[in-house]
Design a protein around this motif. Structure first.
Motif, PDB file in Angstrom:
ATOM      1  N   ASP A 108      -8.458  -0.064  -3.241  1.00 12.21           N
ATOM      2  CA  ASP A 108      -9.270  -0.992  -2.458  1.00 12.21           C
ATOM      3  C   ASP A 108      -8.448  -1.636  -1.339  1.00 12.21           C
ATOM      4  OD1 ASP A 108     -11.267  -0.320  -4.196  1.00 12.21           O
ATOM      5  OD2 ASP A 108     -11.379  -2.276  -5.181  1.00 12.21           O
ATOM      6  N   THR A 109      -7.195  -1.953  -1.632  1.00 13.52           N
ATOM      7  CA  THR A 109      -6.313  -2.537  -0.616  1.00 13.52           C
ATOM      8  C   THR A 109      -6.098  -1.569   0.539  1.00 13.52           C
ATOM      9  OG1 THR A 109      -5.177  -3.949  -2.215  1.00 13.52           O
ATOM     10  CG2 THR A 109      -3.978  -3.404  -0.194  1.00 13.52           C
ATOM     11  N   LEU A 110      -5.761  -0.337   0.226  1.00 10.98           N
ATOM     12  CA  LEU A 110      -5.487   0.655   1.262  1.00 10.98           C
ATOM     13  C   LEU A 110      -6.740   0.989   2.060  1.00 10.98           C
ATOM     14  CD1 LEU A 110      -3.081   2.850  -0.846  1.00 10.98           C
ATOM     15  CD2 LEU A 110      -2.453   1.603   1.231  1.00 10.98           C
ATOM     16  N   ARG A 111      -7.887   1.035   1.393  1.00 12.85           N
ATOM     17  CA  ARG A 111      -9.139   1.278   2.113  1.00 12.85           C
ATOM     18  C   ARG A 111      -9.433   0.134   3.073  1.00 12.85           C
ATOM     19  NH1 ARG A 111     -13.134   4.073  -2.494  1.00 12.85           N
ATOM     20  NH2 ARG A 111     -11.937   6.022  -2.663  1.00 12.85           N
ATOM     21  N   GLY A 112      -8.970  -1.061   2.723  1.00 10.40           N
ATOM     22  CA  GLY A 112      -9.133  -2.206   3.619  1.00 10.40           C
ATOM     23  C   GLY A 112      -8.328  -2.085   4.893  1.00 10.40           C
ATOM     24  N   PHE A 113      -7.319  -1.217   4.867  1.00 13.58           N
ATOM     25  CA  PHE A 113      -6.528  -0.924   6.066  1.00 13.58           C
ATOM     26  C   PHE A 113      -6.929   0.423   6.672  1.00 13.58           C
ATOM     27  CE2 PHE A 113      -3.794  -3.961   3.806  1.00 13.58           C
ATOM     28  CZ  PHE A 113      -3.509  -4.853   4.835  1.00 13.58           C
ATOM     29  N   SER A 114      -8.150   0.850   6.356  1.00 11.58           N
ATOM     30  CA  SER A 114      -8.759   2.062   6.930  1.00 11.58           C
ATOM     31  C   SER A 114      -8.073   3.345   6.500  1.00 11.58           C
ATOM     32  CB  SER A 114      -8.788   1.972   8.472  1.00 11.58           C
ATOM     33  OG  SER A 114      -9.510   0.831   8.886  1.00 11.58           O
ATOM     34  N   LEU A 115      -7.551   3.355   5.286  1.00 11.80           N
ATOM     35  CA  LEU A 115      -6.936   4.559   4.730  1.00 11.80           C
ATOM     36  C   LEU A 115      -7.788   5.085   3.580  1.00 11.80           C
ATOM     37  CD1 LEU A 115      -3.213   3.388   4.730  1.00 11.80           C
ATOM     38  CD2 LEU A 115      -4.256   5.072   6.256  1.00 11.80           C
ATOM     39  N   ASP A 116      -8.026   6.393   3.556  1.00 13.40           N
ATOM     40  CA  ASP A 116      -8.898   7.018   2.563  1.00 13.40           C
ATOM     41  C   ASP A 116      -8.099   7.292   1.294  1.00 13.40           C
ATOM     42  OD1 ASP A 116     -11.023   8.180   1.294  1.00 13.40           O
ATOM     43  OD2 ASP A 116     -10.849  10.108   2.337  1.00 13.40           O
ATOM     44  N   ALA A 117      -7.867   6.239   0.529  1.00 13.22           N
ATOM     45  CA  ALA A 117      -7.038   6.334  -0.672  1.00 13.22           C
ATOM     46  C   ALA A 117      -7.865   6.741  -1.885  1.00 13.22           C
ATOM     47  CB  ALA A 117      -6.351   5.001  -0.930  1.00 13.22           C
ATOM     48  N   SER A 118      -7.181   7.325  -2.874  1.00 11.25           N
ATOM     49  CA  SER A 118      -7.830   7.710  -4.130  1.00 11.25           C
ATOM     50  C   SER A 118      -6.787   7.679  -5.239  1.00 11.25           C
ATOM     51  CB  SER A 118      -8.438   9.110  -4.024  1.00 11.25           C
ATOM     52  OG  SER A 118      -7.422  10.096  -3.871  1.00 11.25           O
ATOM     53  N   ILE A 119      -7.276   7.741  -6.485  1.00 10.22           N
ATOM     54  CA  ILE A 119      -6.402   7.764  -7.653  1.00 10.22           C
ATOM     55  C   ILE A 119      -6.154   9.198  -8.088  1.00 10.22           C
ATOM     56  CG2 ILE A 119      -6.142   7.071 -10.078  1.00 10.22           C
ATOM     57  CD1 ILE A 119      -8.068   4.743  -9.466  1.00 10.22           C
ATOM     58  N   LYS A 120      -4.885   9.532  -8.296  1.00  4.59           N
ATOM     59  CA  LYS A 120      -4.526  10.789  -8.962  1.00  4.59           C
ATOM     60  C   LYS A 120      -4.146  10.441 -10.395  1.00  4.59           C
ATOM     61  CE  LYS A 120      -0.467  13.043  -8.705  1.00  4.59           C
ATOM     62  NZ  LYS A 120      -0.139  13.434 -10.109  1.00  4.59           N
ATOM     63  N   TRP A 121      -4.979  10.898 -11.335  1.00  2.00           N
ATOM     64  CA  TRP A 121      -4.699  10.599 -12.749  1.00  2.00           C
ATOM     65  C   TRP A 121      -3.325  11.139 -13.138  1.00  2.00           C
ATOM     66  CZ3 TRP A 121      -3.471  13.053 -17.210  1.00  2.00           C
ATOM     67  CH2 TRP A 121      -3.719  12.370 -18.401  1.00  2.00           C
ATOM     68  N   PRO A 122      -2.497  10.402 -13.907  1.00  5.21           N
ATOM     69  CA  PRO A 122      -2.860   9.152 -14.559  1.00  5.21           C
ATOM     70  C   PRO A 122      -2.407   7.888 -13.851  1.00  5.21           C
ATOM     71  CG  PRO A 122      -0.864  10.013 -15.550  1.00  5.21           C
ATOM     72  CD  PRO A 122      -1.261  10.989 -14.483  1.00  5.21           C
ATOM     73  N   ASN A 123      -1.474   7.962 -12.890  1.00  3.41           N
ATOM     74  CA  ASN A 123      -0.896   6.694 -12.426  1.00  3.41           C
ATOM     75  C   ASN A 123      -0.417   6.712 -10.975  1.00  3.41           C
ATOM     76  OD1 ASN A 123       1.291   8.447 -13.036  1.00  3.41           O
ATOM     77  ND2 ASN A 123       2.664   6.702 -13.266  1.00  3.41           N
ATOM     78  N   ASP A 124      -0.960   7.586 -10.158  1.00 11.59           N
ATOM     79  CA  ASP A 124      -0.572   7.626  -8.757  1.00 11.59           C
ATOM     80  C   ASP A 124      -1.754   7.304  -7.858  1.00 11.59           C
ATOM     81  OD1 ASP A 124       2.021   8.357  -9.385  1.00 11.59           O
ATOM     82  OD2 ASP A 124       1.660  10.499  -9.126  1.00 11.59           O
ATOM     83  N   VAL A 125      -1.445   6.829  -6.664  1.00 10.10           N
ATOM     84  CA  VAL A 125      -2.464   6.618  -5.637  1.00 10.10           C
ATOM     85  C   VAL A 125      -2.088   7.501  -4.446  1.00 10.10           C
ATOM     86  CG1 VAL A 125      -3.537   4.959  -4.057  1.00 10.10           C
ATOM     87  CG2 VAL A 125      -2.965   4.282  -6.398  1.00 10.10           C
ATOM     88  N   LEU A 126      -3.075   8.231  -3.949  1.00  7.33           N
ATOM     89  CA  LEU A 126      -2.876   9.159  -2.848  1.00  7.33           C
ATOM     90  C   LEU A 126      -3.639   8.706  -1.615  1.00  7.33           C
ATOM     91  CD1 LEU A 126      -3.549  12.581  -4.664  1.00  7.33           C
ATOM     92  CD2 LEU A 126      -1.423  11.250  -4.658  1.00  7.33           C
ATOM     93  N   VAL A 127      -3.154   9.136  -0.458  1.00  6.63           N
ATOM     94  CA  VAL A 127      -3.975   9.143   0.754  1.00  6.63           C
ATOM     95  C   VAL A 127      -3.984  10.590   1.217  1.00  6.63           C
ATOM     96  CG1 VAL A 127      -4.285   8.366   3.116  1.00  6.63           C
ATOM     97  CG2 VAL A 127      -3.451   6.767   1.379  1.00  6.63           C
ATOM     98  N   GLY A 128      -5.178  11.156   1.303  1.00  4.55           N
ATOM     99  CA  GLY A 128      -5.255  12.604   1.470  1.00  4.55           C
ATOM    100  C   GLY A 128      -4.750  13.236   0.186  1.00  4.55           C
ATOM    101  N   HIS A 129      -3.745  14.073   0.324  1.00  7.54           N
ATOM    102  CA  HIS A 129      -3.179  14.732  -0.854  1.00  7.54           C
ATOM    103  C   HIS A 129      -1.734  14.311  -1.100  1.00  7.54           C
ATOM    104  CE1 HIS A 129      -6.770  17.120  -0.940  1.00  7.54           C
ATOM    105  NE2 HIS A 129      -6.542  17.612   0.267  1.00  7.54           N
ATOM    106  N   LYS A 130      -1.307  13.209  -0.473  1.00  3.81           N
ATOM    107  CA  LYS A 130       0.081  12.784  -0.611  1.00  3.81           C
ATOM    108  C   LYS A 130       0.175  11.411  -1.265  1.00  3.81           C
ATOM    109  CE  LYS A 130       2.080  15.692   2.960  1.00  3.81           C
ATOM    110  NZ  LYS A 130       3.101  15.791   4.024  1.00  3.81           N
ATOM    111  N   LYS A 131       1.238  11.221  -2.032  1.00  2.00           N
ATOM    112  CA  LYS A 131       1.426   9.999  -2.812  1.00  2.00           C
ATOM    113  C   LYS A 131       1.891   8.844  -1.944  1.00  2.00           C
ATOM    114  CE  LYS A 131       4.083   8.262  -6.794  1.00  2.00           C
ATOM    115  NZ  LYS A 131       4.968   8.654  -7.910  1.00  2.00           N
ATOM    116  N   ILE A 132       1.213   7.705  -2.114  1.00  2.00           N
ATOM    117  CA  ILE A 132       1.610   6.494  -1.393  1.00  2.00           C
ATOM    118  C   ILE A 132       1.986   5.376  -2.357  1.00  2.00           C
ATOM    119  CG2 ILE A 132      -0.721   5.501  -1.171  1.00  2.00           C
ATOM    120  CD1 ILE A 132       0.099   4.842   1.786  1.00  2.00           C
TER     121      ILE A 132
END
Length: 282
Positions: A108-132
Protein backbone atom coordinates in the motif's frame (compact mmCIF):
# COMPACT_ATOMS: atom_id res chain seq x y z
CA UNK A 1 22.10 11.83 -4.79
CA UNK A 2 21.86 13.88 -1.62
CA UNK A 3 20.38 10.98 0.36
CA UNK A 4 19.07 12.53 3.55
CA UNK A 5 18.50 10.16 6.44
CA UNK A 6 15.60 9.79 8.84
CA UNK A 7 14.68 12.57 11.24
CA UNK A 8 15.63 11.76 14.81
CA UNK A 9 12.03 12.26 15.94
CA UNK A 10 8.90 11.47 13.95
CA UNK A 11 5.31 11.89 15.02
CA UNK A 12 3.43 8.67 14.26
CA UNK A 13 0.33 9.64 16.20
CA UNK A 14 -1.20 7.91 19.20
CA UNK A 15 -1.20 4.45 17.63
CA UNK A 16 2.37 3.63 18.63
CA UNK A 17 3.68 3.49 22.19
CA UNK A 18 7.26 4.16 21.11
CA UNK A 19 8.87 5.44 17.92
CA UNK A 20 12.64 5.13 18.06
CA UNK A 21 14.86 6.34 15.23
CA UNK A 22 18.55 5.46 15.51
CA UNK A 23 21.39 6.85 13.44
CA UNK A 24 22.79 3.38 12.82
CA UNK A 25 22.67 -0.11 14.26
CA UNK A 26 23.64 -3.66 13.50
CA UNK A 27 20.06 -4.90 13.19
CA UNK A 28 16.78 -3.31 14.27
CA UNK A 29 15.27 -6.78 14.66
CA UNK A 30 18.09 -7.94 16.92
CA UNK A 31 17.80 -4.78 19.01
CA UNK A 32 14.04 -5.17 19.40
CA UNK A 33 14.28 -8.88 20.24
CA UNK A 34 16.88 -8.07 22.92
CA UNK A 35 14.55 -5.45 24.43
CA UNK A 36 11.59 -7.83 24.55
CA UNK A 37 13.76 -10.51 26.11
CA UNK A 38 14.66 -8.20 29.00
CA UNK A 39 12.87 -6.62 31.96
CA UNK A 40 12.10 -3.52 29.84
CA UNK A 41 9.65 -5.33 27.53
CA UNK A 42 6.56 -3.60 28.96
CA UNK A 43 7.89 -0.19 27.90
CA UNK A 44 7.14 -1.12 24.29
CA UNK A 45 3.36 -1.18 24.69
CA UNK A 46 1.18 -2.95 22.14
CA UNK A 47 2.74 -1.41 19.01
CA UNK A 48 6.10 0.31 18.60
CA UNK A 49 8.53 1.18 15.81
CA UNK A 50 12.32 1.00 15.67
CA UNK A 51 13.91 2.31 12.47
CA UNK A 52 17.18 3.36 10.89
CA UNK A 53 18.56 4.31 7.50
CA UNK A 54 21.91 2.69 8.30
CA UNK A 55 21.67 -0.99 9.23
CA UNK A 56 25.00 -2.78 9.10
CA UNK A 57 24.29 -6.41 10.01
CA UNK A 58 20.80 -7.08 8.68
CA UNK A 59 19.61 -10.64 8.11
CA UNK A 60 16.85 -12.16 6.03
CA UNK A 61 15.28 -15.61 5.88
CA UNK A 62 17.68 -18.50 6.50
CA UNK A 63 20.15 -16.01 8.00
CA UNK A 64 20.98 -14.45 4.63
CA UNK A 65 22.97 -11.23 5.05
CA UNK A 66 21.35 -7.95 3.97
CA UNK A 67 23.28 -4.66 3.77
CA UNK A 68 22.84 -1.33 1.99
CA UNK A 69 24.74 1.97 1.74
CA UNK A 70 23.90 4.55 4.41
CA UNK A 71 20.60 6.39 3.82
CA UNK A 72 19.75 4.27 0.77
CA UNK A 73 17.30 1.89 2.45
CA UNK A 74 14.63 2.08 5.11
CA UNK A 75 15.14 -0.56 7.80
CA UNK A 76 12.22 -0.84 10.19
CA UNK A 77 11.11 -3.23 12.90
CA UNK A 78 7.53 -3.23 14.15
CA UNK A 79 7.22 -4.49 17.71
CA UNK A 80 3.84 -6.19 18.13
CA UNK A 81 2.70 -7.19 21.62
CA UNK A 82 -0.99 -8.13 21.35
CA UNK A 83 -1.21 -9.09 25.04
CA UNK A 84 -0.44 -5.47 25.97
CA UNK A 85 -3.53 -4.14 24.19
CA UNK A 86 -6.85 -3.26 25.76
CA UNK A 87 -8.85 -5.83 23.79
CA UNK A 88 -8.90 -9.61 23.65
CA UNK A 89 -5.47 -11.22 23.29
CA UNK A 90 -4.92 -12.65 19.82
CA UNK A 91 -4.60 -16.45 19.57
CA UNK A 92 -1.00 -17.57 19.29
CA UNK A 93 -1.63 -19.19 15.89
CA UNK A 94 -2.85 -15.86 14.47
CA UNK A 95 0.59 -14.28 14.95
CA UNK A 96 1.78 -16.07 11.79
CA UNK A 97 -0.17 -13.42 9.84
CA UNK A 98 1.82 -10.46 11.19
CA UNK A 99 4.41 -10.92 8.42
CA UNK A 100 1.67 -10.59 5.81
CA UNK A 101 0.24 -7.53 7.57
CA UNK A 102 3.57 -5.78 7.10
CA UNK A 103 3.81 -6.95 3.48
CA UNK A 104 0.30 -5.62 2.78
CA UNK A 105 1.29 -2.29 4.38
CA UNK A 106 4.44 -2.14 2.24
CA UNK A 107 2.45 -2.75 -0.94
CA UNK A 108 0.00 0.00 0.00
CA UNK A 109 2.88 2.37 0.77
CA UNK A 110 4.61 1.76 -2.55
CA UNK A 111 1.35 2.06 -4.47
CA UNK A 112 0.95 5.44 -2.81
CA UNK A 113 4.13 6.47 -4.60
CA UNK A 114 2.69 5.25 -7.93
CA UNK A 115 4.55 1.94 -7.97
CA UNK A 116 2.75 -1.27 -8.96
CA UNK A 117 3.86 -3.34 -5.98
CA UNK A 118 2.76 -6.87 -5.08
CA UNK A 119 3.54 -9.63 -2.58
CA UNK A 120 5.70 -12.59 -3.54
CA UNK A 121 4.84 -15.38 -1.11
CA UNK A 122 6.03 -15.86 1.55
CA UNK A 123 7.83 -12.67 2.57
CA UNK A 124 8.96 -10.45 -0.30
CA UNK A 125 7.48 -7.39 -1.96
CA UNK A 126 8.04 -6.87 -5.68
CA UNK A 127 7.60 -4.08 -8.17
CA UNK A 128 7.14 -5.73 -11.51
CA UNK A 129 9.15 -8.90 -11.13
CA UNK A 130 11.97 -7.51 -9.00
CA UNK A 131 12.37 -7.43 -5.22
CA UNK A 132 12.12 -4.10 -3.44
CA UNK A 133 11.40 -5.28 0.14
CA UNK A 134 12.05 -8.26 2.32
CA UNK A 135 10.13 -9.03 5.52
CA UNK A 136 11.35 -11.15 8.44
CA UNK A 137 9.34 -11.96 11.58
CA UNK A 138 10.65 -13.34 14.86
CA UNK A 139 8.48 -14.69 17.68
CA UNK A 140 9.61 -13.69 21.17
CA UNK A 141 8.38 -15.18 24.44
CA UNK A 142 8.90 -12.42 26.98
CA UNK A 143 10.15 -13.01 30.53
CA UNK A 144 6.56 -12.54 31.75
CA UNK A 145 5.33 -15.25 29.38
CA UNK A 146 3.61 -13.06 26.79
CA UNK A 147 4.15 -13.90 23.11
CA UNK A 148 5.25 -10.98 20.93
CA UNK A 149 6.40 -10.58 17.35
CA UNK A 150 9.16 -8.43 15.91
CA UNK A 151 8.69 -7.88 12.19
CA UNK A 152 11.56 -6.35 10.28
CA UNK A 153 11.28 -4.91 6.80
CA UNK A 154 14.06 -3.62 4.58
CA UNK A 155 12.94 -1.40 1.70
CA UNK A 156 15.27 -0.31 -1.10
CA UNK A 157 14.55 3.39 -1.45
CA UNK A 158 17.28 5.83 -2.52
CA UNK A 159 19.58 3.20 -4.00
CA UNK A 160 21.16 3.53 -7.44
CA UNK A 161 21.17 0.65 -9.89
CA UNK A 162 24.87 0.01 -9.31
CA UNK A 163 24.24 -0.31 -5.57
CA UNK A 164 21.56 -2.98 -5.85
CA UNK A 165 22.73 -6.20 -4.19
CA UNK A 166 21.56 -8.55 -6.97
CA UNK A 167 20.15 -8.35 -10.50
CA UNK A 168 16.73 -9.43 -9.23
CA UNK A 169 16.44 -6.36 -6.95
CA UNK A 170 15.19 -2.86 -7.59
CA UNK A 171 14.59 0.39 -5.68
CA UNK A 172 12.21 3.33 -5.69
CA UNK A 173 15.04 5.52 -7.05
CA UNK A 174 15.66 3.21 -10.00
CA UNK A 175 11.95 3.01 -10.76
CA UNK A 176 10.98 6.65 -10.24
CA UNK A 177 14.23 8.41 -11.16
CA UNK A 178 14.11 10.56 -8.05
CA UNK A 179 14.81 10.40 -4.34
CA UNK A 180 12.03 9.88 -1.82
CA UNK A 181 11.89 11.42 1.63
CA UNK A 182 12.58 8.57 4.06
CA UNK A 183 10.45 10.22 6.74
CA UNK A 184 7.46 10.22 4.39
CA UNK A 185 8.01 6.58 3.44
CA UNK A 186 8.29 5.46 7.07
CA UNK A 187 5.26 7.47 8.13
CA UNK A 188 3.17 5.95 5.35
CA UNK A 189 4.39 2.42 6.11
CA UNK A 190 3.60 2.80 9.82
CA UNK A 191 0.15 4.28 9.18
CA UNK A 192 -0.80 1.48 6.82
CA UNK A 193 0.53 -1.19 9.17
CA UNK A 194 -1.30 0.19 12.18
CA UNK A 195 -4.57 0.37 10.23
CA UNK A 196 -4.33 -3.21 9.01
CA UNK A 197 -3.20 -4.50 12.40
CA UNK A 198 -6.09 -2.82 14.24
CA UNK A 199 -8.55 -4.26 11.74
CA UNK A 200 -7.04 -7.75 12.20
CA UNK A 201 -7.13 -7.42 15.99
CA UNK A 202 -10.77 -6.29 15.85
CA UNK A 203 -11.75 -9.73 14.48
CA UNK A 204 -9.53 -11.49 17.05
CA UNK A 205 -6.88 -12.57 14.56
CA UNK A 206 -9.26 -14.48 12.28
CA UNK A 207 -7.82 -14.04 8.78
CA UNK A 208 -11.03 -15.30 7.18
CA UNK A 209 -13.42 -13.02 9.06
CA UNK A 210 -14.28 -9.65 7.44
CA UNK A 211 -13.36 -6.57 9.47
CA UNK A 212 -15.22 -3.24 9.47
CA UNK A 213 -14.14 -2.63 5.86
CA UNK A 214 -16.07 -5.74 4.82
CA UNK A 215 -12.88 -7.52 3.69
CA UNK A 216 -10.95 -10.19 5.57
CA UNK A 217 -7.16 -10.24 5.81
CA UNK A 218 -6.93 -13.35 3.63
CA UNK A 219 -8.66 -11.52 0.78
CA UNK A 220 -6.52 -8.42 1.34
CA UNK A 221 -3.46 -10.62 0.87
CA UNK A 222 -4.93 -12.41 -2.14
CA UNK A 223 -5.66 -9.10 -3.89
CA UNK A 224 -2.02 -8.06 -3.51
CA UNK A 225 -0.38 -11.44 -4.18
CA UNK A 226 1.32 -11.86 -7.55
CA UNK A 227 2.51 -15.43 -6.91
CA UNK A 228 -0.88 -17.06 -7.53
CA UNK A 229 -1.42 -18.07 -11.15
CA UNK A 230 2.30 -18.34 -11.88
CA UNK A 231 4.44 -21.38 -12.58
CA UNK A 232 6.77 -21.76 -9.62
CA UNK A 233 9.76 -23.75 -8.42
CA UNK A 234 9.66 -24.63 -4.73
CA UNK A 235 13.10 -25.48 -3.32
CA UNK A 236 12.87 -27.79 -0.28
CA UNK A 237 15.33 -28.48 2.56
CA UNK A 238 16.18 -31.96 1.19
CA UNK A 239 17.47 -30.28 -2.03
CA UNK A 240 14.50 -31.41 -4.09
CA UNK A 241 12.62 -28.94 -6.26
CA UNK A 242 8.90 -29.15 -6.85
CA UNK A 243 7.58 -27.46 -9.99
CA UNK A 244 3.95 -26.53 -10.47
CA UNK A 245 1.36 -23.77 -10.67
CA UNK A 246 0.59 -21.62 -7.61
CA UNK A 247 -3.18 -21.91 -7.16
CA UNK A 248 -4.09 -20.05 -3.98
CA UNK A 249 -3.18 -19.14 -0.43
CA UNK A 250 -5.34 -20.80 2.24
CA UNK A 251 -6.69 -19.76 5.62
CA UNK A 252 -3.49 -20.88 7.32
CA UNK A 253 -1.36 -18.67 5.07
CA UNK A 254 0.00 -21.68 3.19
CA UNK A 255 0.64 -21.64 -0.55
CA UNK A 256 -1.28 -24.22 -2.60
CA UNK A 257 0.67 -25.58 -5.60
CA UNK A 258 -0.58 -28.04 -8.24
CA UNK A 259 2.16 -30.12 -9.86
CA UNK A 260 2.21 -31.44 -13.45
CA UNK A 261 0.34 -34.61 -12.40
CA UNK A 262 -2.46 -32.58 -10.85
CA UNK A 263 -1.49 -33.32 -7.25
CA UNK A 264 -2.02 -30.46 -4.81
CA UNK A 265 0.73 -29.50 -2.39
CA UNK A 266 0.51 -27.13 0.57
CA UNK A 267 3.55 -25.23 1.83
CA UNK A 268 4.07 -23.13 4.94
CA UNK A 269 6.87 -20.55 4.86
CA UNK A 270 8.96 -22.71 7.19
CA UNK A 271 8.69 -25.71 4.85
CA UNK A 272 10.78 -24.21 2.06
CA UNK A 273 14.24 -22.89 1.34
CA UNK A 274 12.93 -20.51 -1.31
CA UNK A 275 10.24 -20.22 -3.92
CA UNK A 276 10.80 -18.77 -7.38
CA UNK A 277 8.00 -17.75 -9.76
CA UNK A 278 8.91 -18.27 -13.41
CA UNK A 279 8.89 -14.50 -14.02
CA UNK A 280 11.00 -13.56 -10.97
CA UNK A 281 13.75 -11.07 -11.78
CA UNK A 282 12.69 -10.68 -15.42
Amino acid sequence: MQRNGLSSSLDMGAGFSRVIIVDHTGSTNADAVAELSSSSADAWGELSVLATADQRQGRGRLDRQWQAPRNSALCTSFVVRPHAGSGQVLPLESLRWITMLVAVAAVDTLRGFSLDASIKWPNDVLVGHKKICGVLAQLVVEPGGGASVVVGIGMNVNMSESELPVETATSTYVLLGKELDLDAVLRSLAEHFERHYRAFASVYGDAERPDSSGVCLLDKVRSRLSTVGQDVKVHLPDNTVLEGRAIDIDGEGELQVRDARGKMWSFAAGDIVHMRPESYGA
